[in-house]
Design an enzyme around this catalytic site. Structure first.
Site: not given
Lengths: 199, 296
Positions: A78, A171, A173
């Site tokens: 991002c 994302h 994560e």
């Protein structure tokens, strides 16, 4: 192999937690001299103008560009992707110019337009990857030598790889699917052993 | 056709995760918003008056004029937040329509409902709410808040209440982690929160959503103090634009949140910032004028 996560601002703790689950103890990188210790680096999600200001102020730009030139791996998610780009559609923030891609910030709109969607990503295997896009950027130009790992449609790539470098609009994560982090660790491992072999 | 989901709790709470390690600054016009963005703020809170002025002026404090909010949204590319009165879901509907990035259901404004908060699950836009303790935080999360801030005492420039609230939250989490299973039901009852959320908090060992500090932060040292006490980031309200040199102070506070454990950098960025906001001691404020006690 040592891996670091840029801990200037953003969701660096989330990346470090995923790497921890994969058995890798990642280092928080807050100052440029700490980059010397790592073979691979993740630039996390966050606010790209903030990252850009702090990178300039603490002289991160040249060491990060040097790191990419040396063949060490860098992955931007991002805001991290915005920072890796060669150019963006606005004058501010100024990206690092490390990857041969052009990027548009907030390409999908404001926060109310943030979304989740499952994506087919061949490099990760047959199961779809559930991707989370938050005020996400979009890749609007892909240079030669840049491989598109995944796209929403033909005109809209959202994950790319250029040799030792990776960038994703979304994302990984924030999910429990760690395939992208494994992919990055493989890449960092390969670039690490090829550098050590050539020295 | 691939399913595209918007307004999910994941993207709402995820946005707050991107703000971590950052500073959110109160601004009252486009010019201040540009200064905040230039200094490295991760977001701005668009207001008609900063809390110090709301406190001084008295009267009823309401949602900011949408024209001011739109002006600010037009000039910055970072996220823009705005406040609504507690329980005033129509103010929230208006802000959502404007495309605001985050809504603060805030005790700094005069509450519209003394019993109920907004049912925030119904909105696509995420909400941040204040808390003084873990119980308040978990009740707000049950109502749909995707981010929490400890309340502190806004508009004072006195960090004492921010410290109290952050320590109270952290203490409750530590207590929870040491609590045997068979005491959890009574704890949930006493805290007036759901057992599920209490168990989740215990497993995580932290607040289940991002938790910023707010209310009284005026210096880089204050910001770093809140970070070392466990905040994920910091809201600075009156502290910047009520000080002598807002641009320098904003810049310094941004750096102090990144380098909150590095005393050498904190010393450097604290130099020559001019006058901090004047401030009023939170202790000198009568109980019935404390903003933090406006919601439970």
């Amino acid at each position: 192999m040592e891996v670091g996560v840029l801990a200037v601002q953003g969701d660096f703790a989330e990346h470090i937690a995923v790497l921890g689950k994969l058995g890798v103890k990642a280092k928080e990188i807050r100052l440029p001299h700490q980059l010397e210790m790592v073979d691979g680096l993740i630039i996390p999600g966050g606010e790209s103008t903030t990252l850009s200001r702090l990178m300039s102020l603490y002289n991160f730009r040249e060491p990060l560009q040097q790191m990419a030139k040396e063949g060490r791996s860098i992955w931007g998610t991002c805001a991290g992707m915005i920072m890796l780009a060669n150019e963006i559609t606005e004058e501010d923030p100024v990206p690092l110019g490390i990857m041969d891609i052009g990027v548009q910030r907030n390409a999908f709109g404001r926060q109310v337009d943030s979304f989740e969607q499952s994506l087919e990503i061949q490099a990760l295997g047959p199961d779809p990857f559930h991707a989370i896009f938050i005020r996400a950027p979009l890749i609007i130009r892909v240079g030669e030598g840049v491989k598109v790992l995944c796209a929403l449609d033909e005109a809209r790539p959202v994950a790319v790889q250029q040799g030792n470098l990776m960038a994703t609009s979304f994302h990984p994560e924030l999910t429990n699917d760690h395939r992208f982090h494994r992919f990055f660790l493989d890449l960092a491992g390969k670039s690490c052993s090829s550098r050590n072999g050539s020295v | 056709m691939v399913e595209v989901l918007t307004g999910t709790f994941t993207v709402k709470a995820g946005h707050a995760q991107m703000l971590k390690g950052g500073v959110i600054m109160d601004v009252v016009n486009a010019e201040q918003a540009k200064i905040a963005e230039e200094a490295g703020a991760v977001a701005v809170m668009a207001l008609e008056r900063v809390p110090a002025d709301i406190r001084a002026d008295g009267g009823v404090a309401r949602m900011t004029d949408p024209a001011i909010i739109c002006d600010i949204m037009d000039v910055v590319s970072i996220p823009v937040m705005a406040k609504v009165r507690i329980g005033h879901f129509v103010e929230a509907q208006i802000l959502e329509h404007l495309g605001i990035d985050y809504i603060d259901e805030s005790e700094v404004l005069t509450p519209a409902d003394e019993t109920h908060h907004i049912w925030k699950h119904d909105f696509k836009v995420p909400f941040v709410c204040g808390c003084r303790n873990l119980g308040e935080a978990l009740r707000r999360i049950s109502e749909g808040a995707a981010m929490i801030r400890t309340k502190g005492e806004a508009g004072t420039g006195d960090v004492v209440e921010a410290v109290r609230h952050m320590r109270t939250v952290q203490d409750a989490i530590r207590k929870l982690q040491n609590m045997p299973d068979d005491e959890l039901v009574v704890e949930a009852r006493d805290m007036q929160v759901s057992l599920d959320l209490l168990i989740k908090t215990r497993e995580l060992g932290r607040m289940p959503v991002v938790n910023f500090a707010a209310g009284g932060v005026a210096t880089p040292a204050d910001a770093a103090l809140m970070m070392q006490l466990g905040a994920d980031g910091v809201f600075v309200g009156s502290g910047i634009f009520k000080s002598g040199d807002p641009a320098s102070r904003a810049h310094a506070i941004v750096q102090s949140v990144t380098h909150y454990q590095d005393a050498a950098i904190l010393a450097e960025v604290s130099k020559n910032l001019g006058e901090p906001m004047v401030g009023i001691s939170a202790k000198s404020i009568p109980d019935n004028e404390l903003l933090a006690s406006r919601s439970k």
